[in-house]
Design a protein around this motif. Structure first.
Motif, mmCIF file in Angstrom:
data_model
loop_
_atom_site.group_PDB
_atom_site.id
_atom_site.type_symbol
_atom_site.label_atom_id
_atom_site.label_comp_id
_atom_site.label_asym_id
_atom_site.label_seq_id
_atom_site.Cartn_x
_atom_site.Cartn_y
_atom_site.Cartn_z
ATOM 1 N N LYS A 199 0.883 -1.176 0.000
ATOM 2 C CA LYS A 199 0.000 0.000 0.000
ATOM 3 C C LYS A 199 0.909 1.211 0.000
ATOM 4 O O LYS A 199 1.958 1.202 0.627
ATOM 5 N N SER A 200 0.510 2.246 -0.731
ATOM 6 C CA SER A 200 1.437 3.359 -0.803
ATOM 7 C C SER A 200 1.155 4.346 0.318
ATOM 8 O O SER A 200 0.004 4.622 0.651
ATOM 9 N N PHE A 201 2.242 4.828 0.921
ATOM 10 C CA PHE A 201 2.113 5.796 2.013
ATOM 11 C C PHE A 201 1.313 7.007 1.541
ATOM 12 O O PHE A 201 0.520 7.568 2.274
ATOM 13 N N TYR A 202 1.544 7.398 0.280
ATOM 14 C CA TYR A 202 0.904 8.607 -0.229
ATOM 15 C C TYR A 202 -0.616 8.480 -0.197
ATOM 16 O O TYR A 202 -1.329 9.414 0.137
ATOM 17 N N ARG A 203 -1.105 7.296 -0.543
ATOM 18 C CA ARG A 203 -2.561 7.089 -0.531
ATOM 19 C C ARG A 203 -3.099 6.961 0.883
ATOM 20 O O ARG A 203 -4.109 7.547 1.244
ATOM 21 N N VAL A 204 -2.396 6.161 1.682
ATOM 22 C CA VAL A 204 -2.877 5.896 3.039
ATOM 23 C C VAL A 204 -2.897 7.180 3.877
ATOM 24 O O VAL A 204 -3.825 7.411 4.644
#
Ligand SMILES: [Zn+2]
Length: 336
Positions: A6-11
């Motif tokens: 999961k990408s940090f940017y999305r989360v």
């Protein structure tokens, strides 16, 4: 430590104006406008990628619809805040993948109908400069006289490509590149929530990779965190991630281009693309090396190289064969 991808940017996308980093002027102005009930019908968000344009647009779409937006925050309790059907009133259009007149026709058709859940229908159009000329013409009239229940938020990395008539119909906000210290804070915050250990020097090194973009900084943080696993994140580890490819190979490539050495240029490009480095990093490294060489000794060939590679950014982002495009640019710059 994450086991799933999961990408940090999305989360860790900001959910409220207060969580947006480095755009205080914009978030304060928008927040005040909403609380004063002085909401515009067309906004233009300009700025480089990863500075928060789309995040702020989404936050705004919720804020204008909340019945008790107060103190810069949505209430969390009203019919809008509790609704699971927000997508019936908030529309996201990516002009980069949707540049046709048809998309705009659909949009214009849907604009006529009142919102379903909230007070406003909000249309967020990303990379709006990618719309074709005829698509823009179709949009202009609606932008000029939008129905009272409609708000447009146009986002772009390249505002100079927009018609003056479009720009003049919008309230414009220029998103700033995010400062190094703010990027450090974001990364440190994410690592803390993810229970990852990183020393200050490592956080600075990651923040520098972001070059003003939260998205780029966090996607590099993703890569580094995945590489480190359960080990602490250190500068040495970051160098190994970047590694194989230190800056030297880009300087070598530029020297070979400057010398017009086609065969060696081809071999170097292959070597670069055989490493695990992302195309964004490859382009960044190459451009930095060309700039260094050009400043040291400006030549027409280096000027051509600079132009060729600077134009590649969007192409490489969407290309299925970035290696081929990159090699072609290098060969053209060689004068081949
Ligand atoms: Zn609410």
């Amino acid at each position: 430590m994450n086991t799933e991808v999961k990408s940090f940017y999305r989360v860790y996308r900001p959910k409220s104006f207060g969580e947006v980093v480095g755009q205080d002027f914009i978030t304060k102005t928008l927040s005040n406008q909403i609380m004063a009930g002085k909401i515009g019908h067309a906004y233009l968000f300009c700025g480089t990628r990863g500075t928060g344009k789309t995040s702020v647009a989404k936050i705004m779409a919720n804020a204008v619809n909340c019945e008790n937006f107060h103190d810069g925050k949505v209430c969390g309790k009203c019919a809008w805040c509790q609704s699971t059907n927000k997508s019936m009133d908030i529309f996201e259009i990516d002009a980069a993948s949707n540049n046709g007149v048809d998309a705009v026709r659909d949009l214009i058709e849907s604009v006529k109908y009142p919102p379903v859940v909230g007070k406003y229908k909000v249309y967020i159009i990303d990379e709006v400069h990618m719309f074709s000329g005829s698509a823009f013409n179709a949009l202009l009239k609606t932008l000029e006289e939008p129905p009272a229940h409609v708000i447009f938020i146009l986002a772009t990395t390249e505002p100079h490509k927009l018609l003056p008539t479009v720009q003049s119909r919008c309230l414009r906000f220029n998103f700033q590149n995010v400062s190094l210290s703010n990027l450090e804070k974001v990364i440190a915050g994410v690592f803390k929530k993810e229970k990852l250990t990183a020393d200050a020097a490592a956080i600075t090194a990651i923040a520098k990779e972001g070059q003003g973009s939260v998205r780029d900084a966090l996607s590099f943080a993703d890569t580094v965190a995945a590489y480190c696993g359960n080990e602490p994140i250190t500068v040495e580890a970051i160098n190994r991630v970047v590694g194989g490819l230190d800056a030297q190979i880009f300087h070598d490539l530029v020297q070979q281009i400057a010398a017009g050495d086609v065969k060696t240029v081809r071999a170097t490009v292959t070597k670069i693309f055989n490493s695990a480095t992302s195309t964004a990093r490859i382009l960044k490294g190459t451009l930095a090396a060309i700039k260094d060489a050009y400043v040291a000794q400006p030549t027409p060939r280096l000027a051509t190289a600079l132009r060729m590679f600077a134009n590649l950014e969007m192409t490489l982002k969407y290309a299925t064969d970035p290696h081929g495009y990159f090699e072609t640019a290098a060969l053209v710059a060689c004068g081949a």
